[in-house]
Write a protein that holds these residues in place. Sequence first.
Motif, PDB file in Angstrom:
ATOM      1  N   GLY A  20      26.703  70.109 -13.493  1.00  0.00           N
ATOM      2  CA  GLY A  20      25.916  70.806 -12.486  1.00  0.00           C
ATOM      3  C   GLY A  20      26.710  71.906 -11.793  1.00  0.00           C
ATOM      4  O   GLY A  20      27.825  72.243 -12.206  1.00  0.00           O
ATOM      5  N   PRO A  21      26.156  72.476 -10.729  1.00  0.00           N
ATOM      6  CA  PRO A  21      26.830  73.566  -9.998  1.00  0.00           C
ATOM      7  C   PRO A  21      28.203  73.167  -9.459  1.00  0.00           C
ATOM      8  O   PRO A  21      29.135  73.973  -9.461  1.00  0.00           O
ATOM      9  CB  PRO A  21      25.863  73.868  -8.843  1.00  0.00           C
ATOM     10  CG  PRO A  21      24.547  73.342  -9.287  1.00  0.00           C
ATOM     11  CD  PRO A  21      24.839  72.173 -10.162  1.00  0.00           C
ATOM     12  N   THR A  91      22.251  60.052  -5.379  1.00  0.00           N
ATOM     13  CA  THR A  91      21.561  61.165  -6.043  1.00  0.00           C
ATOM     14  C   THR A  91      20.735  61.977  -5.052  1.00  0.00           C
ATOM     15  O   THR A  91      20.695  63.209  -5.130  1.00  0.00           O
ATOM     16  CB  THR A  91      20.648  60.664  -7.181  1.00  0.00           C
ATOM     17  OG1 THR A  91      19.770  59.647  -6.676  1.00  0.00           O
ATOM     18  CG2 THR A  91      21.459  60.094  -8.329  1.00  0.00           C
ATOM     19  N   THR A  92      20.100  61.296  -4.091  1.00  0.00           N
ATOM     20  CA  THR A  92      19.314  62.012  -3.083  1.00  0.00           C
ATOM     21  C   THR A  92      20.218  62.869  -2.203  1.00  0.00           C
ATOM     22  O   THR A  92      19.887  64.013  -1.870  1.00  0.00           O
ATOM     23  CB  THR A  92      18.516  61.021  -2.208  1.00  0.00           C
ATOM     24  OG1 THR A  92      17.700  60.197  -3.045  1.00  0.00           O
ATOM     25  CG2 THR A  92      17.616  61.744  -1.224  1.00  0.00           C
ATOM     26  N   SER A  93      21.379  62.331  -1.843  1.00  0.00           N
ATOM     27  CA  SER A  93      22.308  63.062  -0.973  1.00  0.00           C
ATOM     28  C   SER A  93      22.856  64.318  -1.643  1.00  0.00           C
ATOM     29  O   SER A  93      23.020  65.352  -1.000  1.00  0.00           O
ATOM     30  CB  SER A  93      23.468  62.149  -0.560  1.00  0.00           C
ATOM     31  OG  SER A  93      22.998  61.026   0.140  1.00  0.00           O
ATOM     32  N   PHE A  94      23.138  64.228  -2.937  1.00  0.00           N
ATOM     33  CA  PHE A  94      23.727  65.369  -3.650  1.00  0.00           C
ATOM     34  C   PHE A  94      22.680  66.310  -4.252  1.00  0.00           C
ATOM     35  O   PHE A  94      23.027  67.366  -4.770  1.00  0.00           O
ATOM     36  CB  PHE A  94      24.662  64.879  -4.758  1.00  0.00           C
ATOM     37  CG  PHE A  94      25.986  64.378  -4.250  1.00  0.00           C
ATOM     38  CD1 PHE A  94      26.723  65.122  -3.340  1.00  0.00           C
ATOM     39  CD2 PHE A  94      26.492  63.165  -4.669  1.00  0.00           C
ATOM     40  CE1 PHE A  94      27.943  64.667  -2.864  1.00  0.00           C
ATOM     41  CE2 PHE A  94      27.722  62.694  -4.198  1.00  0.00           C
ATOM     42  CZ  PHE A  94      28.448  63.457  -3.287  1.00  0.00           C
ATOM     43  N   GLN A  95      21.381  65.931  -4.187  1.00  0.00           N
ATOM     44  CA  GLN A  95      20.342  66.742  -4.816  1.00  0.00           C
ATOM     45  C   GLN A  95      20.223  68.131  -4.186  1.00  0.00           C
ATOM     46  O   GLN A  95      19.882  69.100  -4.861  1.00  0.00           O
ATOM     47  CB  GLN A  95      18.990  66.017  -4.734  1.00  0.00           C
ATOM     48  CG  GLN A  95      17.843  66.721  -5.414  1.00  0.00           C
ATOM     49  CD  GLN A  95      17.942  66.712  -6.931  1.00  0.00           C
ATOM     50  OE1 GLN A  95      18.888  66.195  -7.509  1.00  0.00           O
ATOM     51  NE2 GLN A  95      16.955  67.274  -7.599  1.00  0.00           N
ATOM     52  N   ALA A  96      20.527  68.244  -2.893  1.00  0.00           N
ATOM     53  CA  ALA A  96      20.442  69.546  -2.222  1.00  0.00           C
ATOM     54  C   ALA A  96      21.343  70.570  -2.900  1.00  0.00           C
ATOM     55  O   ALA A  96      20.982  71.748  -3.012  1.00  0.00           O
ATOM     56  CB  ALA A  96      20.815  69.406  -0.747  1.00  0.00           C
ATOM     57  N   GLY A  97      22.504  70.131  -3.370  1.00  0.00           N
ATOM     58  CA  GLY A  97      23.426  71.042  -4.050  1.00  0.00           C
ATOM     59  C   GLY A  97      22.830  71.626  -5.315  1.00  0.00           C
ATOM     60  O   GLY A  97      23.040  72.803  -5.627  1.00  0.00           O
ATOM     61  N   ASN A  98      22.052  70.814  -6.051  1.00  0.00           N
ATOM     62  CA  ASN A  98      21.393  71.315  -7.261  1.00  0.00           C
ATOM     63  C   ASN A  98      20.298  72.326  -6.918  1.00  0.00           C
ATOM     64  O   ASN A  98      20.138  73.347  -7.588  1.00  0.00           O
ATOM     65  CB  ASN A  98      20.802  70.153  -8.060  1.00  0.00           C
ATOM     66  CG  ASN A  98      21.865  69.170  -8.512  1.00  0.00           C
ATOM     67  OD1 ASN A  98      22.947  69.561  -8.925  1.00  0.00           O
ATOM     68  ND2 ASN A  98      21.567  67.886  -8.425  1.00  0.00           N
ATOM     69  N   SER A  99      19.536  72.031  -5.848  1.00  0.00           N
ATOM     70  CA  SER A  99      18.490  72.962  -5.399  1.00  0.00           C
ATOM     71  C   SER A  99      19.093  74.291  -4.963  1.00  0.00           C
ATOM     72  O   SER A  99      18.582  75.365  -5.299  1.00  0.00           O
ATOM     73  CB  SER A  99      17.697  72.349  -4.233  1.00  0.00           C
ATOM     74  OG  SER A  99      16.875  71.300  -4.682  1.00  0.00           O
ATOM     75  N   ALA A 279      22.845  75.118 -15.500  1.00  0.00           N
ATOM     76  CA  ALA A 279      23.585  73.966 -14.973  1.00  0.00           C
ATOM     77  C   ALA A 279      22.861  73.353 -13.783  1.00  0.00           C
ATOM     78  O   ALA A 279      22.752  72.129 -13.675  1.00  0.00           O
ATOM     79  CB  ALA A 279      24.998  74.401 -14.571  1.00  0.00           C
ATOM     80  N   ALA A 280      22.352  74.206 -12.889  1.00  0.00           N
ATOM     81  CA  ALA A 280      21.705  73.713 -11.671  1.00  0.00           C
ATOM     82  C   ALA A 280      20.352  73.069 -11.967  1.00  0.00           C
ATOM     83  O   ALA A 280      20.046  71.985 -11.452  1.00  0.00           O
ATOM     84  CB  ALA A 280      21.543  74.862 -10.674  1.00  0.00           C
ATOM     85  N   PHE A 281      19.533  73.728 -12.808  1.00  0.00           N
ATOM     86  CA  PHE A 281      18.183  73.204 -13.064  1.00  0.00           C
ATOM     87  C   PHE A 281      18.233  71.920 -13.888  1.00  0.00           C
ATOM     88  O   PHE A 281      17.456  70.990 -13.647  1.00  0.00           O
ATOM     89  CB  PHE A 281      17.332  74.258 -13.766  1.00  0.00           C
ATOM     90  CG  PHE A 281      15.872  73.898 -13.845  1.00  0.00           C
ATOM     91  CD1 PHE A 281      15.156  73.588 -12.696  1.00  0.00           C
ATOM     92  CD2 PHE A 281      15.207  73.850 -15.061  1.00  0.00           C
ATOM     93  CE1 PHE A 281      13.813  73.248 -12.756  1.00  0.00           C
ATOM     94  CE2 PHE A 281      13.862  73.515 -15.139  1.00  0.00           C
ATOM     95  CZ  PHE A 281      13.165  73.211 -13.980  1.00  0.00           C
TER      96      PHE A 281
END
Length: 403
Positions: A20-21, A91-99, A279-281
């Motif tokens: 990911g990012p 996963t919920t906590s780190f999901q913002a980084g992917n968005s 990577a992000a999507f």
Amino acid sequence: MYRWLGSLGPGIITAALVFGPSKLTITSKLGALYGYSLLWIVVVAIFFMAIFTSMATRIGVATEQSLLGSVKQKWGKWASLLMGGGVFLVTTSFQAGNSIGVGIAIGELYHTSAVPWIIVFNLIGISLLFFRSFYPVLEKIMIALIFIMLISFVTTFFWAKPDFSQIAKGFTTPAIPEGSQLLIIAFVASCFSIVGALYQSYLIQERIRIRPEIKNEKTDSVTGIVLLGVMCSIVIICAAAILHPKGISVNSATDMAKALEPIFGSGASTLFLIGLFGAAFSSLIGNASVGGTLLGDALGYGSSFNVKAVRFLVATVMIVGASIAIKFGKLPLELIVFAQSVTIFIVPFIGTALYFVANDAKIMGVRVNGIFVKIFAGIGLLLIFVLALVNFKELFFNNPLFK
């Protein structure tokens, strides 16, 4: 050949969600700061990741029940709830980084705000859940995104014209440059992803659920992990060739793209941003799928993507991540600390569970761990505990929030 390509799906998904990012940022920093000298850690991290991913693959094939079902059978319901709930929180906590990664990549391409793109691509991610068969769609999208990333980074690699003798030395001569320890730990901890390995068992079972006839066919879980290592290596090499000689520092994945533009032109920058988007999507969809699936299984809804409750939980991870990304524009420090805290305690537990389930002949039958895997997975498990102790020390004793 066709069957082999078809068997790559679960491993490719795991590779795509791990890369990911944040991985792109860490690998860029490794090359920018330390040149080619730390390429050897990719081999170490990928070796142990391959061991645990293949172990999870065999668990998925050997058992009719899910991995959390096996954990519940061995240690009770509390253990499966701890694992499922812990993974969902992480996963919920780190999901913002992917968005944020998706929003910034497209925003930089079109010179617009990241917010509209965060909304658009999260809606696209959620809309995928309405497909009757979500898994085949997920597999195709992840394979496409992996190849988008590969094309992007390999093209950048040839633009960079790296020093091949230094590349060989970086892979074969282990060195730990002064001040690199924390970055090495961050890379190994993120690349040797126990949560990603754990999810492999679910992907395999979802695939068998759709096509029962493939249960006895060989599934290639290693190729996807090797591709993960290839992408990590290419980004380190590109950063080492382009940024390190000029002393350009990298604090985010977009810094790498910005650094390419004055050297190779806007085409190189655009291509790298396309790789960042991939990577992000891929992580945005994959990360949410992991969190929703594991919590759904822990709560007794099962792990199939056909179950409405599981799809709802996957969508919840995306919505929460997108909301945090839009409100803060980045991951708040307190949320990072919370996610790291949960990760420190849950990852060693998951690694231990994987290891002992795969060693249990009653559960695994003929697919039980052999001597080679027992030895090296044991070493990998020890590495997981060492990383957890180091991260615990850094988080609670060297963190300004706790001083």
